[in-house]
Design a protein around this motif. Structure first.
Motif, short mmCIF file in Angstrom:
data_model
loop_
_atom_site.label_atom_id
_atom_site.label_comp_id
_atom_site.label_asym_id
_atom_site.label_seq_id
_atom_site.Cartn_x
_atom_site.Cartn_y
_atom_site.Cartn_z
N GLU A 1 5.25 -11.05 -2.70
CA GLU A 1 6.12 -9.82 -1.99
C GLU A 1 6.31 -8.50 -1.89
OE1 GLU A 1 11.15 -10.47 -0.57
OE2 GLU A 1 10.28 -11.38 -2.26
N GLU A 2 5.69 -8.56 -3.19
CA GLU A 2 6.13 -7.06 -3.88
C GLU A 2 4.80 -5.76 -3.24
OE1 GLU A 2 6.48 -3.90 -7.82
OE2 GLU A 2 6.28 -6.03 -7.80
N ILE A 3 3.70 -6.26 -3.57
CA ILE A 3 2.72 -5.49 -3.01
C ILE A 3 2.71 -5.90 -1.71
CG2 ILE A 3 -0.28 -5.98 -2.57
CD1 ILE A 3 0.13 -7.56 -5.49
N SER A 4 2.69 -6.93 -0.62
CA SER A 4 2.70 -6.67 0.90
C SER A 4 3.79 -6.32 0.82
CB SER A 4 3.16 -8.77 1.13
OG SER A 4 2.38 -8.95 1.01
N SER A 5 5.04 -5.71 0.57
CA SER A 5 5.97 -4.41 1.66
C SER A 5 5.29 -3.59 0.84
CB SER A 5 7.74 -5.11 0.21
OG SER A 5 7.81 -3.90 0.45
N GLU A 6 4.64 -2.99 -0.72
CA GLU A 6 3.69 -2.01 -0.45
C GLU A 6 3.04 -1.47 0.57
OE1 GLU A 6 5.15 0.60 -2.78
OE2 GLU A 6 6.71 -0.57 -3.29
N GLU A 7 2.58 -2.89 1.25
CA GLU A 7 1.24 -1.85 1.95
C GLU A 7 2.22 -2.08 2.90
OE1 GLU A 7 -2.51 -4.67 1.08
OE2 GLU A 7 -1.35 -5.47 1.58
N GLU A 8 2.93 -2.62 3.57
CA GLU A 8 3.91 -3.04 4.78
C GLU A 8 4.37 -1.08 5.13
OE1 GLU A 8 7.24 -4.60 7.46
OE2 GLU A 8 6.35 -5.57 5.90
N LYS A 9 5.33 -0.55 4.09
CA LYS A 9 5.84 0.77 4.03
C LYS A 9 4.89 1.91 3.64
CE LYS A 9 8.25 0.31 0.16
NZ LYS A 9 8.98 0.65 -1.39
N PHE A 10 3.57 1.75 3.67
CA PHE A 10 2.38 2.62 3.33
C PHE A 10 2.08 2.94 4.39
CE2 PHE A 10 -2.27 3.55 3.05
CZ PHE A 10 -2.30 5.05 2.40
N CYS A 11 1.60 1.59 5.02
CA CYS A 11 1.08 1.47 6.94
C CYS A 11 1.52 1.87 7.94
CB CYS A 11 0.60 -0.18 7.18
SG CYS A 11 -0.87 -0.90 5.68
N SER A 12 2.77 1.74 7.57
CA SER A 12 4.31 2.20 8.64
C SER A 12 4.42 3.48 8.48
CB SER A 12 5.70 1.01 8.47
OG SER A 12 6.57 0.71 7.64
#
Length: 337
Positions: free
Chosen positions: A129-140
């Motif tokens: 969840e932490e990795i996915s959240s960081e990816e999502e914030k970076f991409c958006s």
């Protein structure tokens, strides 16, 4: 005849006990009895029930109550409870008041194995969840050239090590299941290769069962080696871990991991893919261990010609329990018990 003491009258009388308390009002779905305790499964959790005589067998304290205690924070409808605890129940539970030491040891280990799988699921889910959240914030998000930032997972190696430790504990628990059935006379904890030697020497052992063990041993060896890579890293035996990292083409890689080990090397993979593979696979082998052990035990004595069968979803007694003791009637597998 000596008159009964007040404590004897109280302990010998019928009683009722509410299991779960205010935070769990769901009904009891299953009971598992051992000589040590009674386990009750509700929709939300698993509880250990102890009677006053279990705690105070000499009957010295009138105020000792019958009690319950939550031992697993997941209940009857949970996938892991189904695949581990309820699968063990379907294949091994003795439905009588007198249970054997083997039965008792099996279910104490099963409760432990269920806990480890649930805890492993939790720590893996947290990192994913932490990795996915960081990816999502970076991409958006929008980045400025002079203040361009890529994500990071703080203490990534420490978090991965925690997962490897829990994975190794789960592996050890699986091996306990085999030890209590086939290596109970060993005074020390057997080495992994010793299990195969003992199993291969069983009089009725089949190539199919031994092959199933060999496949399981490969994965358990991987778990042991990954733990050693994390615990005792050195050249040629280590986990090579990278955080989010920008590439020359401008793309940003997610956290990656590679296992350097001469016996069980693993190529560079996303951390998320790696930890989810480990978690899912060890749960699968937790479940299948009961099937293999029961199948081997049936080779020793099987007057009814029963077998372990995987049942289709529509025939299951629980959606997450695939494996049952069955008898074949007119070409149809019927669940026993």
């Amino acid at each position: 005849m000596r008159e009964k003491r007040e404590i004897d009258r109280q302990r010998d009388a019928a009683f009722s006990l509410e299991v779960g308390g205010d935070d769990d009002k769901s009904g009891i779905k299953e009971l598992i009895s051992t000589s040590h305790r009674l386990y009750t499964l509700t929709e939300q959790a698993v509880y250990s029930v102890q009677l006053a005589d279990d705690i105070d067998p000499e009957r010295t304290n009138l105020n000792i109550p019958n009690l319950s205690q939550k031992v697993i924070s997941a209940g009857y409808g949970d996938e892991i409870v189904g695949k581990v605890l309820l699968t063990a129940m379907m294949l091994f539970h003795e439905n009588n008041s007198q249970t054997s030491q083997l039965h008792d040891d099996l279910f104490e280990v099963t409760v432990e194995l269920t806990k480890h799988n649930i805890e492993l699921r939790s720590v893996v889910a947290s990192l994913v969840e932490e990795i996915s959240s960081e990816e999502e914030k970076f991409c958006s998000g929008k980045q400025k050239v002079k203040s361009f930032r890529i994500p990071s997972i703080t203490d990534l190696n420490t978090k991965l090590h925690g997962i490897m430790v829990k994975l190794d504990q789960t592996k050890d628990c699986i091996l306990k299941l085999y030890r209590i059935h086939f290596l109970a006379d060993h005074s020390r904890r057997p080495m992994l290769h010793e299990y195969r030697k003992v199993l291969a020497n069983l009089p009725e052992m089949t190539d199919t069962c031994l092959g199933a063990w060999d496949e399981q041993e490969k994965f358990l060896s991987l778990v042991r080696n990954v733990r050693n890579c994390s615990e005792h890293p050195k050249p040629g035996q280590q986990l090579v871990v990278t955080d989010f990292q920008m590439q020359p083409d401008g793309s940003v890689n997610p956290p990656l991991i590679e296992v350097e080990h001469k016996e069980t090397p693993i190529r560079l993979l996303p951390v998320v893919e790696f930890v989810e593979f480990l978690r899912n696979t060890i749960l699968s082998y937790s479940e299948l261990s009961y099937s293999l052990i029961k199948s081997i035990k049936l080779l020793e004595c099987n007057p009814l010609n029963e077998r372990v069968s995987e049942m289709p979803e529509e025939a299951r007694r629980h959606p997450f329990v695939r494996l049952y003791r069955t008898l074949n009637y007119d070409g149809v597998e019927r669940i026993l018990g």
